[in-house]
Design a protein around this motif. Sequence first.
Motif, mmCIF file in Angstrom:
data_model
loop_
_atom_site.group_PDB
_atom_site.id
_atom_site.type_symbol
_atom_site.label_atom_id
_atom_site.label_comp_id
_atom_site.label_asym_id
_atom_site.label_seq_id
_atom_site.Cartn_x
_atom_site.Cartn_y
_atom_site.Cartn_z
ATOM 1 N N ALA A 1 27.346 17.919 29.917
ATOM 2 C CA ALA A 1 27.922 17.149 31.013
ATOM 3 C C ALA A 1 26.883 16.249 31.658
ATOM 4 O O ALA A 1 27.181 15.144 32.094
ATOM 5 C CB ALA A 1 28.524 18.092 32.058
ATOM 6 N N ASP B 1 27.337 12.253 32.675
ATOM 7 C CA ASP B 1 27.547 11.972 34.089
ATOM 8 C C ASP B 1 26.209 11.601 34.729
ATOM 9 O O ASP B 1 25.267 12.380 34.695
ATOM 10 C CB ASP B 1 28.141 13.211 34.767
ATOM 11 C CG ASP B 1 28.605 12.922 36.187
ATOM 12 O OD1 ASP B 1 27.911 12.167 36.888
ATOM 13 O OD2 ASP B 1 29.647 13.446 36.577
ATOM 14 N N SER C 1 26.058 13.473 38.797
ATOM 15 C CA SER C 1 26.497 14.822 39.141
ATOM 16 C C SER C 1 25.374 15.858 39.196
ATOM 17 O O SER C 1 25.421 16.750 40.051
ATOM 18 C CB SER C 1 27.599 15.297 38.193
ATOM 19 O OG SER C 1 27.104 15.457 36.885
ATOM 20 N N LYS D 1 35.341 15.229 41.769
ATOM 21 C CA LYS D 1 35.764 14.807 40.428
ATOM 22 C C LYS D 1 34.871 15.384 39.336
ATOM 23 O O LYS D 1 35.286 15.521 38.187
ATOM 24 C CB LYS D 1 35.795 13.285 40.330
ATOM 25 C CG LYS D 1 34.430 12.634 40.481
ATOM 26 C CD LYS D 1 34.531 11.119 40.383
ATOM 27 C CE LYS D 1 33.156 10.460 40.501
ATOM 28 N NZ LYS D 1 33.244 8.985 40.380
ATOM 29 N N SER D 2 33.621 15.714 39.687
ATOM 30 C CA SER D 2 32.701 16.281 38.703
ATOM 31 C C SER D 2 32.776 17.801 38.746
ATOM 32 O O SER D 2 32.602 18.418 39.792
ATOM 33 C CB SER D 2 31.266 15.836 39.001
ATOM 34 O OG SER D 2 30.340 16.638 38.297
#
Length: 287
Positions: A194, A198, A201, A230-231
């Motif tokens: 992730a 991202d 985040s 949202k993360s």
Amino acid sequence: MKEVKVPMTSHTCVPPFVRPVLCILLLWGTLAPRSSAQPHIDKAWGILKAGLAEGNAEKRAAATSVLGLVLKNPEAQALAEKSLKDEKPQVRAAAADALAAMQASSAVPLLKEAVQDKDVSVVLAAAHALYVMKVPEGYEVYYAVLTGKKKSGNGLVADQKKMLSDPKKMAQMGFEQGIGFIPFAGLGLGAINAITKDDTSPVRAAAAKLLATDPDPRSGEALVEAAADKSWLVRAAALDAVALRGEYTLGPRVEFAMDDEKEQVRYIAAATVIRLRDLGEAHSQTK
């Protein structure tokens, strides 16, 4: 005839003409190790100071960062404080990290100034140093990173907002310290993947996690809101922080996260709800 035993003192067993020579030898034996070690200390300081004077910023940063290993040493602290004013941000950030490692409380005023730096890496390093030394201003930065607002309720000024939303800078911080931003190792490879997708985040997740120990109720509110971010990394970190805060009244307000689409978040949410329920029941029994 009865034998007379003479006590073996330094005055009886050492002839008078030998005593001055013996004193000199004893004194030399005491001082020799210390004096022979001094060149090594001088060499060590020479190496560090040469590194701090390097024209290459990466080398200056490397020399600055290791100053944090030299604890309770005024000269090392003074050198780190000087590096806090370096023209290159990586050196300034390294200086803040070194002062944090030193627990240099007398450098707090300088670190508070560094929080206003135009480079995000310096701001976060200075905030971390203040956090380590339990100075409230450290929490102010993490709150702003997580929410995009100051605790006063006012929005960030343009330069600050631009700085904290700079994808390149935030991604750099995430990759350099990424694993440290994950709530706990159980999130594993999914969290690492992730981070590559991202930009911001990891840093926002770190901010959420560190707000766990901020006694300000506004941070608790911010964490509840971040549980719907949202993360999923931020959601997970926020829930983890809510659990660690131990405010049992927040339990019902994060129950919605047990229906999160991400299973890791659901797990943390479930553990958080149970933990806070237990704390609430323990509190009621003590009344």
